[in-house]
Design a protein around this motif. Structure first.
Motif, PDB file in Angstrom:
ATOM      1  N   ALA A 152       3.238   1.748  -9.804  1.00  0.00           N
ATOM      2  CA  ALA A 152       3.440   3.199  -9.613  1.00  0.00           C
ATOM      3  C   ALA A 152       3.989   3.521  -8.222  1.00  0.00           C
ATOM      4  N   ASP A 153       3.828   2.578  -7.281  1.00  0.00           N
ATOM      5  CA  ASP A 153       4.273   2.814  -5.902  1.00  0.00           C
ATOM      6  C   ASP A 153       5.744   2.448  -5.693  1.00  0.00           C
ATOM      7  N   MET A 154       6.420   2.051  -6.755  1.00  0.00           N
ATOM      8  CA  MET A 154       7.793   1.529  -6.623  1.00  0.00           C
ATOM      9  C   MET A 154       8.854   2.614  -6.437  1.00  0.00           C
ATOM     10  N   CYS A 155       8.457   3.889  -6.469  1.00  0.00           N
ATOM     11  CA  CYS A 155       9.431   4.995  -6.273  1.00  0.00           C
ATOM     12  C   CYS A 155      10.550   4.955  -7.311  1.00  0.00           C
ATOM     13  N   GLY A 156      10.242   4.525  -8.482  1.00  0.00           N
ATOM     14  CA  GLY A 156      11.292   4.456  -9.499  1.00  0.00           C
ATOM     15  C   GLY A 156      12.196   3.228  -9.359  1.00  0.00           C
TER      16      GLY A 156
END
Length: 268
Positions: A177-181
């Motif tokens: 979820a922390d991958m910023c898309g």
């Protein structure tokens, strides 16, 4: 508000180690400037005399394009012009390093190939994208999402999982979820059908050779190959496997170019 995403983590110096080019540096290559959004992406093109192939190269985290002045002849002698580009905040590039912007910058570089070719008075019929270490991320991104610009993918000591790499380098434990898309290398590789060559050291403790094996498995190309350099670590790959490294890249470039030529010959 203590949530941390991938750009925050990388800003925390776990993956990016930007440094500017020395003032007054004179490169053996042709300096290039590619506009990407609000930044200028600097680079150096080293033309090969009798070749219509090009390698677009994304370097490792502690490196800058100018560092490749010494190594450019290795690639040029393998039969391709060599274009090394910097990330934001590296070398002559403006701006501040950002993982998510690395991909839009890579796209801008890909779109700039025809202009760079004209600058060097060339037409590049075969274009390869190559990434070393951190540079495997923009290289795999281009091979997967913008394959129409390219004829092949070359990876030197690539990583498969960016979140795992950050943790390994002493950074925070991030979640998907922390991958910023941003999509992870291993997931992008599943969309790669370009002929792929991966070179990795068997004793790499920064990015283990198992990462290269995972990427090879995920790759959807009909032609794919992993070359393991026995006893090589992350930063002495060329030192330990120089002859193999050069021979494999040369053979790959010749092979792909020939394949495309015979393929094109069959269609006409």
């Amino acid at each position: 508000g203590d949530t941390m995403n991938i750009d925050d983590a990388l800003t925390g110096k776990f993956v990016f180690h930007p440094r500017p080019e020395d003032r007054g540096y004179i490169s053996k290559g042709i300096p290039t400037e590619t506009r990407s959004g609000d930044a200028i992406i600097g680079g150096y093109l080293h033309p090969a005399q009798k070749s219509d192939a090009l390698i677009v190269f994304f370097h490792g985290n502690g490196e800058i394009a100018a560092d490749y002045d010494e190594l450019a002849p290795v690639y040029v002698e393998s039969g391709a012009s060599f274009w090394a580009v910097d990330y934001r905040g590296y070398g002559r590039s403006t701006g501040f390093p950002s993982y998510s912007r690395m991909f839009s910058d890579a796209e801008a570089v890909a779109k700039d190939i025809p202009r760079i070719a004209a600058l060097a008075n060339r037409s590049f019929r075969y274009v390869f994208v190559m990434g070393r270490s951190l540079g495997s991320a923009p290289a795999i991104f281009l091979a997967a999402a913008h394959s129409h610009y390219f004829h092949g993918l070359i990876l030197d000591s690539p990583f498969s999982d960016g979140l795992r790499l950050i943790a390994r380098l002493g950074g925070p434990n991030l979640k998907e979820a922390d991958m910023c898309g941003c999509i992870n290398n291993i997931d992008r590789m599943a969309s790669c059908t370009l002929p792929t060559l991966i070179i990795h050291g068997t004793h790499d403790y920064i990015i283990p050779v198992s990462d290269a094996e995972e990427l090879l498995m995920a790759c959807k190309a009909e032609q794919k190959k992993l070359v393991k350099i026995s006893g090589a670590g992350h930063n002495d790959l060329l030192f330990r496997g120089f002859a193999t490294y050069c021979a494999e890249i040369k053979e790959y470039i010749i092979h792909i170019s020939k394949n495309y030529e015979t393929g094109a010959g069959g269609e006409n």
